[in-house]
Design a protein around this motif. Structure first.
Motif, PDB file in Angstrom:
ATOM      1  N   ILE A 416      69.491 -71.021  15.394  1.00 40.71           N
ATOM      2  CA  ILE A 416      68.150 -71.598  15.418  1.00 40.71           C
ATOM      3  C   ILE A 416      67.142 -70.639  16.049  1.00 40.71           C
ATOM      4  O   ILE A 416      65.974 -70.599  15.664  1.00 40.71           O
ATOM      5  CB  ILE A 416      68.166 -72.926  16.204  1.00 40.71           C
ATOM      6  N   SER A 417      67.568 -69.835  17.023  1.00 44.08           N
ATOM      7  CA  SER A 417      66.632 -69.053  17.842  1.00 44.08           C
ATOM      8  C   SER A 417      65.735 -68.145  17.014  1.00 44.08           C
ATOM      9  O   SER A 417      64.521 -68.141  17.184  1.00 44.08           O
ATOM     10  CB  SER A 417      67.403 -68.227  18.869  1.00 44.08           C
ATOM     11  N   ARG A 705      63.566 -62.252  21.474  1.00 40.20           N
ATOM     12  CA  ARG A 705      64.417 -61.698  22.541  1.00 40.20           C
ATOM     13  C   ARG A 705      64.631 -62.721  23.643  1.00 40.20           C
ATOM     14  O   ARG A 705      65.742 -62.840  24.197  1.00 40.20           O
ATOM     15  CB  ARG A 705      63.771 -60.424  23.111  1.00 40.20           C
ATOM     16  N   GLN A 706      63.586 -63.461  23.974  1.00 43.83           N
ATOM     17  CA  GLN A 706      63.726 -64.511  24.993  1.00 43.83           C
ATOM     18  C   GLN A 706      64.708 -65.584  24.537  1.00 43.83           C
ATOM     19  O   GLN A 706      65.564 -66.038  25.311  1.00 43.83           O
ATOM     20  CB  GLN A 706      62.358 -65.138  25.271  1.00 43.83           C
ATOM     21  N   ASN A 707      64.589 -66.005  23.277  1.00 35.97           N
ATOM     22  CA  ASN A 707      65.475 -67.043  22.758  1.00 35.97           C
ATOM     23  C   ASN A 707      66.937 -66.605  22.769  1.00 35.97           C
ATOM     24  O   ASN A 707      67.829 -67.365  23.161  1.00 35.97           O
ATOM     25  CB  ASN A 707      65.065 -67.403  21.320  1.00 35.97           C
ATOM     26  N   ILE A 708      67.186 -65.386  22.330  1.00 32.95           N
ATOM     27  CA  ILE A 708      68.561 -64.882  22.313  1.00 32.95           C
ATOM     28  C   ILE A 708      69.099 -64.788  23.732  1.00 32.95           C
ATOM     29  O   ILE A 708      70.262 -65.122  24.004  1.00 32.95           O
ATOM     30  CB  ILE A 708      68.610 -63.518  21.605  1.00 32.95           C
ATOM     31  N   GLY A 709      68.246 -64.341  24.659  1.00 34.28           N
ATOM     32  CA  GLY A 709      68.670 -64.253  26.059  1.00 34.28           C
ATOM     33  C   GLY A 709      69.045 -65.614  26.627  1.00 34.28           C
ATOM     34  O   GLY A 709      70.064 -65.748  27.320  1.00 34.28           O
ATOM     35  N   ASN A 746      60.562 -72.992  23.003  1.00 32.35           N
ATOM     36  CA  ASN A 746      59.977 -71.680  23.276  1.00 32.35           C
ATOM     37  C   ASN A 746      59.352 -71.092  22.013  1.00 32.35           C
ATOM     38  O   ASN A 746      58.272 -70.490  22.048  1.00 32.35           O
ATOM     39  CB  ASN A 746      61.044 -70.732  23.817  1.00 32.35           C
ATOM     40  N   ALA A 747      60.038 -71.285  20.888  1.00 32.03           N
ATOM     41  CA  ALA A 747      59.511 -70.764  19.628  1.00 32.03           C
ATOM     42  C   ALA A 747      58.219 -71.456  19.223  1.00 32.03           C
ATOM     43  O   ALA A 747      57.315 -70.833  18.647  1.00 32.03           O
ATOM     44  CB  ALA A 747      60.559 -70.924  18.521  1.00 32.03           C
ATOM     45  N   LEU A 748      58.100 -72.734  19.542  1.00 27.33           N
ATOM     46  CA  LEU A 748      56.901 -73.477  19.169  1.00 27.33           C
ATOM     47  C   LEU A 748      55.648 -72.961  19.866  1.00 27.33           C
ATOM     48  O   LEU A 748      54.527 -73.236  19.420  1.00 27.33           O
ATOM     49  CB  LEU A 748      57.090 -74.967  19.465  1.00 27.33           C
ATOM     50  N   ARG A 749      55.821 -72.204  20.945  1.00 24.42           N
ATOM     51  CA  ARG A 749      54.649 -71.643  21.621  1.00 24.42           C
ATOM     52  C   ARG A 749      53.870 -70.695  20.716  1.00 24.42           C
ATOM     53  O   ARG A 749      52.670 -70.492  20.889  1.00 24.42           O
ATOM     54  CB  ARG A 749      55.074 -70.889  22.890  1.00 24.42           C
ATOM     55  N   LEU A 750      54.563 -70.109  19.747  1.00 18.82           N
ATOM     56  CA  LEU A 750      53.894 -69.167  18.841  1.00 18.82           C
ATOM     57  C   LEU A 750      52.852 -69.855  17.967  1.00 18.82           C
ATOM     58  O   LEU A 750      51.938 -69.198  17.457  1.00 18.82           O
ATOM     59  CB  LEU A 750      54.928 -68.470  17.956  1.00 18.82           C
ATOM     60  N   LEU A 751      52.984 -71.164  17.784  1.00 18.29           N
ATOM     61  CA  LEU A 751      52.009 -71.883  16.974  1.00 18.29           C
ATOM     62  C   LEU A 751      50.624 -71.871  17.607  1.00 18.29           C
ATOM     63  O   LEU A 751      49.621 -72.107  16.929  1.00 18.29           O
ATOM     64  CB  LEU A 751      52.463 -73.337  16.765  1.00 18.29           C
TER      65      LEU A 751
END
Length: 757
Positions: A416-417, A705-709, A746-751
């Protein structure tokens, strides 16, 4: 998620414009130099050897047309499967044109190759004719491919509702939904394994879903499969869009031609034309071959190939390229190109070459799954077996811990990340007016250090405007504008439209003019108060018609990159009109924003150095002029080898360079082929959106990179605690679910990213 990387891809420029005003003659660069190697025709894709009863055993170089590829990873899977066959010396798949080229020898046969393609899960059409256009499929046919997703979603909805009342029944329904979605995925995983790719993303999804079922996480298993199936459908739609772009390029070449013979005119198939034949083309038709003009004068619309907005005047002896549209009169030409070697064929060949030379960008998850999935399965098996067998430990304890490890190793959060961040970034980019075709292009956008621009239609508006009007005494400005507008009223020629617009801005309404007629390749004439009125290019006037002062003004305006038209009344010069294709309003702002991001900008154009120098100087960027499509492609390849480069263009002639660059970016109003070849498109044609896209890409890369970490960090912690018995199965489930939720949020912050302009 899907089986491969996301690719997508939308219109030809004006095709049937009428030429009724003179424009400055110019020499267009040849589209491409004819390569020496054989190039497949744009209209056929067949075996090099004619099929016969012994074709199964005849070795050599053969071609197939492949169907069902969603992205370049599918192409790589076919190549891997075929290269395992004995006797296959080379196997190359061109994803853009769906062509497979195999060089084989005994003991392999054609039947072996075709069987291998089918086992890998793809269709083929050996020695088939590729039609330029295909009829639109019926709505029922288009919806048919979505029933599997709809049914899976329906089963999950029912399972959720039932589960609120009966947990056991809900779990059973989720299991049924998972099995429904798992069957086609597991089947493809098996086919991939048989073809030499045992750890594909289908294998990863199969292991994740089965593992979740074994542990009772039926809802999670169904959701992973649903996301995977949706991703696959999106990839398939994107791939088909790209196919339509290639077909639109092929459609520029007519299937038939009118060949002139000693006994008259006969209709023949275009591929039967040979160098030296004479053909006739009528207004509104396109050239099926490259040739030499035999008629005295004519105008041709080359916008679909060159991106240039104005029809071009050609004289007897000038070279013409396939796909050009005849504007004003029937013409005859001598065929110059061999079958399969016209300008369109060569551009297709350049696109294929650029695709072959470009390093494939594999999705992170595909690379990761090659070792991660088998490693975690092996680790879980060892945890279950080694302690009981080697140390007489309790089987129940270590089987339980092995199952917990398998759940901890479930790659859901990792799967998903990356797509969650990519999807959010792509949605934000779309709001900014940038259509980015998948995660690979998004990632590359942030790495760009050089950005190259085409000129016409990219840095400029592609629409000429009147910039100077020099009126000769005793005529007046309003008078010459009125007379010119009367002549040009109703014309579709870009210069005619520009002249009528200029008159309208001064409140002048065109009026009917009698005896108006077009002079093919020269201009337009009419009659006013019994006097002859002519509007044409200065080059079509006798040398003595212009005074020394007027000739000096013509030369000066030409040095300023102007296109000139002269109005005469009874052979007396009344006015000189100067037109110019102006810079886009946001061109300077877009270039400045990119330079602030430490991105070098330069212009690559086929125009002459004088025009290019003036344009580049006003923007403060470097330039290279007089470039043919092959020159552009070679320049982009050379610069891209030094630092990652993005190419921005809008014409068919830009397609090879767009494909060669790390990222190809098409203008929203560009041609179909440019848009479908490119990795991204500016939907609103705003150059300021380029800097926005680069910033967003860099933010997305950091987010991934943050998501994978986070995903790997949580797994590492709970891996240790599960093996030591500190945490049990339910905490392993919580860890996996929690990691998935964290990376998604965290990914939704990109929106939240917005344009700065």
């Amino acid at each position: 998620m899907g089986s491969c990387c996301h690719h997508s891809s939308p219109k030809h420029k004006a095709a049937g414009q009428q030429h009724t005003a003179g424009c400055a003659p110019r020499t267009e660069p040849d589209l491409v130099d004819a390569p020496q190697a054989d190039i497949p025709s744009a209209t056929t894709a067949s075996s090099d050897s004619p099929p016969d009863e012994d074709s199964d055993t005849v070795p050599g170089l053969h071609h197939w047309q492949i169907q069902g590829m969603d992205c370049p990873s599918c192409a790589a899977q076919i190549e891997t499967a075929l290269r395992r066959l004995p006797g296959v010396q080379s196997a190359e798949v061109r994803f853009a044109t769906e062509r497979l080229e195999v060089h084989w020898q005994a003991p392999t046969t054609r039947a072996d190759i075709e069987k291998t393609i089918q086992i890998a899960g793809f269709d083929f059409a050996a020695s088939a004719v590729v039609t330029a256009t295909e009829p639109e499929s019926r709505l029922a046919d288009r919806l048919k491919g979505y029933w599997d997703i709809a049914l899976l979603l329906g089963l999950m909805a029912i399972a959720t509702l039932v589960g609120t009342q009966h947990d056991g029944a809900g779990g059973l329904l989720f299991s049924l939904a998972t099995l429904w979605g798992l069957w086609p995925v597991a089947t493809r995983a098996w086919r991939s394994a048989r073809s030499g790719s045992p750890f594909s993303i289908e294998t990863l999804m199969t292991v994740a879903a089965v593992g979740a079922l074994v542990l009772g996480e039926t809802a999670e298993a169904a959701m992973v499969l649903l996301l995977f199936m949706v991703g696959e459908k999106l990839e398939r739609l994107a791939a088909e869009r790209a196919r339509r772009g290639v077909r639109s390029l092929m459609a520029l070449v007519p299937d038939t031609a009118s060949r002139v013979t000693a006994t008259g005119i006969e209709q023949v198939a275009a591929h039967r034309l040979k160098p030296g034949d004479t053909i006739e083309i009528h207004p509104g038709a396109r050239l099926p071959v490259d040739g030499t003009l035999l008629s005295p004068l004519a105008a041709f619309d080359e916008s679909a190939l060159t991106g240039e907005s104005m029809p071009v005047d050609k004289q007897q002896g000038d070279r013409l390229t396939a796909g050009s549209l005849v504007v004003d009169m029937a013409v005859r030409l001598r065929v110059d190109s061999q079958p399969g070697h016209n300008a369109i064929d060569r551009i297709l060949h350049l696109i294929e070459q650029a695709e072959a030379n470009r390093a494939p960008i594999a999705r992170f998850i595909d690379n990761f799954s090659r070792w991660y999935t088998p490693a975690m399965m092996l680790a879980a098996l060892l945890v279950m077996l080694v302690p009981p067998l080697a140390f007489a430990a309790a089987w129940e304890t270590w089987v339980y811990r092995g199952l917990a490890l398998l759940l901890i190793g479930c790659p859901c959060a990792l799967v998903i990340s990356t797509p969650a961040a990519v999807t959010s970034a792509l949605a934000a980019a779309t709001r900014m007016g940038v259509l980015i075709k998948g995660g690979a292009a998004l990632e590359q956008m942030g790495k760009v250090r050089t950005m190259a621009f085409d000129k016409t239609g990219t840095l400029t508006t592609g629409r000429p405007e009147l910039v100077k009007l020099l009126v000769s005494a005793p005529f007046e400005r309003e008078q010459v504008l009125q007379l010119s507008a009367n002549l040009e009223a109703g014309s579709h020629h870009p210069l005619a439209k520009a002249l009528v617009r200029a008159a309208a801005r001064e409140g002048i309404v065109p009026q009917h003019m009698s005896h108006r007629r077009t002079l093919p390749g020269a201009g337009i004439e009419g009659e006013w108060q019994g006097q002859q009125l002519l509007l044409c290019n200065p080059a079509h006037l006798p040398a003595q018609s212009l005074s020394e002062l007027q000739q000096a003004r013509v030369s000066a305006l030409q040095l300023e990159a102007c296109t000139l038209v002269v109005l005469t009344l009874d052979q007396q010069v009344a006015a000189l009109f100067a037109f110019r294709d102006s810079l886009r309003a946001d061109a300077q702002a877009g270039i400045t924003a990119l330079q602030q991001l430490d991105i070098r900008c330069l212009m690559l154009t086929g125009d002459n150095p004088t025009v290019a120098a003036r344009m580049a100087g006003s923007l403060g960027i470097d330039f290279q002029a007089g470039l043919k499509p092959r020159d552009k492609q070679n320049t982009v390849a050379r610069l891209n080898g030094q630092l990652p480069l993005a190419m921005v263009g809008d014409g068919i002639n830009d397609a090879p360079a767009l494909r060669q660059a790390s990222v190809g970016i098409a203008m929203g109003q560009g041609t179909d082929v440019a848009l479908d070849t490119a990795d991204a498109a500016l939907t609103h044609s705003r150059l300021t959106a380029l800097a926005d896209a680069v910033r967003l890409s860099r933010a997305a890369h950091a987010n991934i990179r943050q998501n994978i970490g986070m995903a790997l960090g949580l797994k590492a912690i709970f891996l240790v605690t599960s093996l030591t018995g500190i945490t049990g199965l339910w905490l392993a489930v919580l860890a996996d679910t929690g990691a998935t939720a964290l990376v998604t949020l965290n990914a939704l912050r990109l929106l939240g990213h917005k344009s700065r302009f």
